[in-house]
Design a protein around this motif. Structure first.
Motif, PDB file in Angstrom:
ATOM      1  N   LEU A 235      12.195  26.405  62.141  1.00 27.15           N
ATOM      2  CA  LEU A 235      12.512  26.873  60.432  1.00 27.15           C
ATOM      3  C   LEU A 235      12.691  28.727  60.119  1.00 27.15           C
ATOM      4  N   ILE A 236      12.489  28.870  60.864  1.00 27.29           N
ATOM      5  CA  ILE A 236      12.451  30.618  61.071  1.00 27.29           C
ATOM      6  C   ILE A 236      13.741  30.831  61.862  1.00 27.29           C
ATOM      7  N   GLN A 237      14.135  30.120  62.909  1.00 26.37           N
ATOM      8  CA  GLN A 237      15.129  29.909  62.962  1.00 26.37           C
ATOM      9  C   GLN A 237      16.315  29.977  62.802  1.00 26.37           C
ATOM     10  N   LEU A 238      16.143  28.148  62.217  1.00 27.14           N
ATOM     11  CA  LEU A 238      17.834  28.162  61.197  1.00 27.14           C
ATOM     12  C   LEU A 238      17.642  29.303  59.584  1.00 27.14           C
ATOM     13  N   ALA A 239      16.429  29.727  59.493  1.00 29.87           N
ATOM     14  CA  ALA A 239      16.638  31.045  58.436  1.00 29.87           C
ATOM     15  C   ALA A 239      16.985  32.363  58.823  1.00 29.87           C
ATOM     16  N   GLN A 240      17.195  32.748  60.134  1.00 33.62           N
ATOM     17  CA  GLN A 240      17.732  34.050  60.556  1.00 33.62           C
ATOM     18  C   GLN A 240      19.062  33.967  61.127  1.00 33.62           C
ATOM     19  N   GLU A 241      19.743  32.823  61.657  1.00 33.69           N
ATOM     20  CA  GLU A 241      21.041  32.164  62.044  1.00 33.69           C
ATOM     21  C   GLU A 241      21.612  32.407  60.564  1.00 33.69           C
ATOM     22  N   GLY A 242      20.960  31.631  59.564  1.00 28.98           N
ATOM     23  CA  GLY A 242      21.702  31.099  57.949  1.00 28.98           C
ATOM     24  C   GLY A 242      21.774  32.745  57.112  1.00 28.98           C
ATOM     25  N   ALA A 243      21.154  33.663  57.574  1.00 31.17           N
ATOM     26  CA  ALA A 243      21.240  34.871  57.218  1.00 31.17           C
ATOM     27  C   ALA A 243      21.294  36.119  58.161  1.00 31.17           C
ATOM     28  N   ARG A 244      21.349  36.445  58.915  1.00 31.59           N
ATOM     29  CA  ARG A 244      21.221  37.256  59.452  1.00 31.59           C
ATOM     30  C   ARG A 244      22.294  38.711  59.031  1.00 31.59           C
ATOM     31  N   ASP A 245      23.358  38.021  58.710  1.00 30.68           N
ATOM     32  CA  ASP A 245      24.273  39.423  58.213  1.00 30.68           C
ATOM     33  C   ASP A 245      23.873  39.768  57.088  1.00 30.68           C
ATOM     34  N   VAL A 246      22.855  39.594  56.235  1.00 30.82           N
ATOM     35  CA  VAL A 246      22.799  39.764  54.973  1.00 30.82           C
ATOM     36  C   VAL A 246      21.342  40.705  54.688  1.00 30.82           C
ATOM     37  N   ILE A 247      20.595  39.768  55.085  1.00 28.74           N
ATOM     38  CA  ILE A 247      18.771  40.020  54.734  1.00 28.74           C
ATOM     39  C   ILE A 247      18.542  41.683  55.412  1.00 28.74           C
ATOM     40  N   GLY A 248      17.742  42.172  55.009  1.00 25.97           N
ATOM     41  CA  GLY A 248      17.329  43.551  54.855  1.00 25.97           C
ATOM     42  C   GLY A 248      16.072  43.996  55.907  1.00 25.97           C
ATOM     43  N   PRO A 249      15.571  45.092  55.555  1.00 23.93           N
ATOM     44  CA  PRO A 249      14.555  45.072  56.579  1.00 23.93           C
ATOM     45  C   PRO A 249      13.246  44.499  56.453  1.00 23.93           C
ATOM     46  N   ARG A 250      12.963  44.564  55.394  1.00 19.23           N
ATOM     47  CA  ARG A 250      11.489  44.124  54.425  1.00 19.23           C
ATOM     48  C   ARG A 250      12.155  42.486  55.152  1.00 19.23           C
ATOM     49  N   VAL A 251      13.272  41.878  54.589  1.00 18.55           N
ATOM     50  CA  VAL A 251      13.155  40.468  55.251  1.00 18.55           C
ATOM     51  C   VAL A 251      12.520  40.000  56.190  1.00 18.55           C
ATOM     52  N   ARG A 252      13.373  40.819  56.828  1.00 18.01           N
ATOM     53  CA  ARG A 252      14.248  40.521  58.713  1.00 18.01           C
ATOM     54  C   ARG A 252      11.447  40.884  58.778  1.00 18.01           C
ATOM     55  N   ALA A 253      11.410  41.442  58.564  1.00 19.43           N
ATOM     56  CA  ALA A 253      10.010  41.544  59.064  1.00 19.43           C
ATOM     57  C   ALA A 253       9.262  40.517  58.912  1.00 19.43           C
ATOM     58  N   MET A 254       8.978  40.183  57.577  1.00 12.43           N
ATOM     59  CA  MET A 254       8.308  39.190  57.276  1.00 12.43           C
ATOM     60  C   MET A 254       8.273  37.436  57.833  1.00 12.43           C
ATOM     61  N   LEU A 255      10.839  37.166  58.427  1.00 14.74           N
ATOM     62  CA  LEU A 255      10.614  36.379  59.259  1.00 14.74           C
ATOM     63  C   LEU A 255       9.565  36.505  60.436  1.00 14.74           C
ATOM     64  N   HIS A 256      10.333  37.815  60.556  1.00 12.09           N
ATOM     65  CA  HIS A 256       8.761  37.844  62.155  1.00 12.09           C
ATOM     66  C   HIS A 256       7.762  37.888  62.320  1.00 12.09           C
ATOM     67  N   THR A 257       7.423  38.358  60.791  1.00  9.13           N
ATOM     68  CA  THR A 257       6.277  37.522  61.240  1.00  9.13           C
ATOM     69  C   THR A 257       5.528  36.174  60.658  1.00  9.13           C
ATOM     70  N   ARG A 258       6.345  35.715  60.375  1.00  8.86           N
ATOM     71  CA  ARG A 258       5.917  33.895  60.606  1.00  8.86           C
ATOM     72  C   ARG A 258       7.155  33.407  61.761  1.00  8.86           C
ATOM     73  N   GLU A 259       7.436  34.169  62.846  1.00  9.30           N
ATOM     74  CA  GLU A 259       7.728  33.821  63.858  1.00  9.30           C
ATOM     75  C   GLU A 259       6.348  34.125  64.991  1.00  9.30           C
ATOM     76  N   ALA A 260       6.077  34.979  64.866  1.00  6.85           N
ATOM     77  CA  ALA A 260       4.668  35.794  65.742  1.00  6.85           C
ATOM     78  C   ALA A 260       3.675  34.468  65.047  1.00  6.85           C
ATOM     79  N   TRP A 261       3.532  34.002  63.820  1.00  7.34           N
ATOM     80  CA  TRP A 261       2.058  33.259  63.953  1.00  7.34           C
ATOM     81  C   TRP A 261       2.872  31.994  64.128  1.00  7.34           C
TER      82      TRP A 261
END
Length: 431
Positions: free
Chosen positions: A248-274
């Motif tokens: 699911l996180i990979q799907l989020a990163q793929e679908g919004a890679r070009d538009v997400i800002g650093p805070r959203v990107r950081a949040m996604l990385h923490t879910r990935e780490a989880w």
């Protein structure tokens, strides 16, 4: 007052508690059985026997096409079925397990495709920008309420507002108004999902997450769509499905890679780490956590990104990292318990009780760290603080975490502080 009006009053006061009544409501309003946790209704089976060229009027949620009008219909179906039942009947009917695996992931692939363009309607509604601004303010208020208090105290109010949005979209509005309405729908549906989850309605929460993702897709809000997928991933992690969460996180990163800002990107990385931590992949956990810290360091002022990600700051990163180190500490307390406690203390030093649910979860996590490290007296002391914080929120997740803390207080009957801590947990959970 006329007899007719008295009768209406009596009907409004009638509570839906009987399973048979739920079935009658489903048949009377033509609500598909799967939306109420029921077997397919008899009239559904009749519709399925129609000739092949006649499409099913009410497809399953997973099979609904990724079209804006289908999203509006889904919102109307979900809210209508929820609003006619009281909490007890809703819990009995809709508390099924969340969908997992391919059945979930395949149903979300439409997120990656462009939204369908429908022909312009013959007539449009009359909502203006002032009404849209008011609706956005309301959506923000509900989101803040859920973040601070959790639970379902205002869930019906959120669903009522969501139904109003669906009604406005069904009337069709000017293009710019419709886009903002879909985005408001996405935010309200996301709030409804977390409220349902906090109330133990895991399957229903997932249905609202799906609606939120579809609404974000219809409103061309890829950033919030990524946030919805992150919420779905977190639900999978709580359901012990880290493989699903990672996809699911990979799907989020793929679908919004070009538009997400650093805070959203950081949040996604923490879910990935989880997810990596839950899989026991400690190297992946540390790598993803480092990426989250790097992304957050790039974040500027809150004006650069959506309001709903403003909560993700250094304190949030520390709290999330501490929680994941705590997961690892349950398997290897000597190596990770103190590190988890230090991260959680950093979070607590930066945010207080105004953080509501997050603050209570931090307190519970710190108490568990103390017990894992062998500090029984410190664990008992932090348990009292955790219970005090838990009393300030109605979150079901907070109470579930307290339930997991309870076994640490068992087996120390000779210690008065531990007995008192155990009693405080029992008293709160029994209410």
């Amino acid at each position: 007052m006329s007899p007719r009006s008295c009768g209406c009053t009596r009907r409004r006061r009638h509570r839906v508690t009987s399973f048979e009544v739920v079935c009658r409501i489903a048949d009377g309003l033509r609500i598909p059985g799967h939306l109420l946790g029921l077997a397919p209704r008899p009239w559904e089976k009749q519709e399925q026997t129609q000739p092949p060229e006649l499409p099913d009027r009410r497809p399953a949620a997973a099979d609904i096409p990724w079209r804006p009008d289908a999203t509006v219909d889904l919102a109307a179906d979900l809210t209508r079925s929820d609003l006619v039942m009281d909490r007890r009947a809703l819990t009995l009917a809709l508390a099924g397990a969340a969908v997992t695996g391919a059945a979930l992931l395949d149903s979300l692939e439409g997120w990656l495709q462009p939204a369908a363009v429908l022909p312009p309607p013959a007539r449009r509604g009359r909502l203006g920008m002032r009404e849209i601004d008011e609706l956005e303010t309301t959506a923000r208020a509900f989101r803040q309420w859920d973040h601070r208090y959790g639970g379902g105290l205002r869930r019906k109010a959120v669903l009522g507002q969501l139904a109003e949005i669906a009604g406005a979209l069904d009337e069709h509005q000017a293009p710019d108004i419709e886009t903002r309405l879909y985005r408001i729908m996405a935010q309200l549906a996301g709030t409804a999902a977390t409220m349902a989850w906090d109330s133990g309605l895991h399957h229903r929460a997932q249905e609202y997450y799906r609606l939120a993702l579809r609404a974000a897709h219809a409103g061309d809000d890829q950033v919030f769509g990524a946030n919805v997928l992150a919420g779905m991933a977190r639900q999978m992690l709580y359901r012990d499905r880290p493989d699903d969460a990672l996809q699911l996180i990979q799907l989020a990163q793929e679908g919004a890679r070009d538009v997400i800002g650093p805070r959203v990107r950081a949040m996604l990385h923490t879910r990935e780490a989880w997810a990596y931590a839950a899989q026991g992949r400690t190297a992946g956990f540390h790598r993803a956590t480092a990426r989250a810290a790097e992304a957050l360091a790039e974040a500027g002022t809150g004006e650069d990104e959506p309001y709903w990600i403003a909560y993700f700051d250094e304190a949030e990163l520390a709290g999330v990292t501490g929680g994941r180190l705590l997961d690892l500490a349950r398997q290897d307390p000597r190596r990770y318990a103190d590190r988890a406690a230090n991260e959680i203390r950093t979070a607590l030093s930066s945010r207080g009780t105004e953080a509501g649910r997050s603050h209570a979860l931090d307190r519970i996590g710190l108490a568990e760290c103390r017990f894992l490290a062998g500090d029984i007296a410190g664990g008992a002391e932090d348990t009292h603080r955790a219970v005090a914080a838990a009393r300030l929120t109605q979150s079901g997740r907070v109470r579930a975490q307290l339930g997991q803390l309870y076994p640490y207080t068992v087996g120390h009957s000779a210690s008065r502080p531990v007995r008192d801590a155990r009693d405080s947990i029992r008293d709160l959970l029994s209410n």
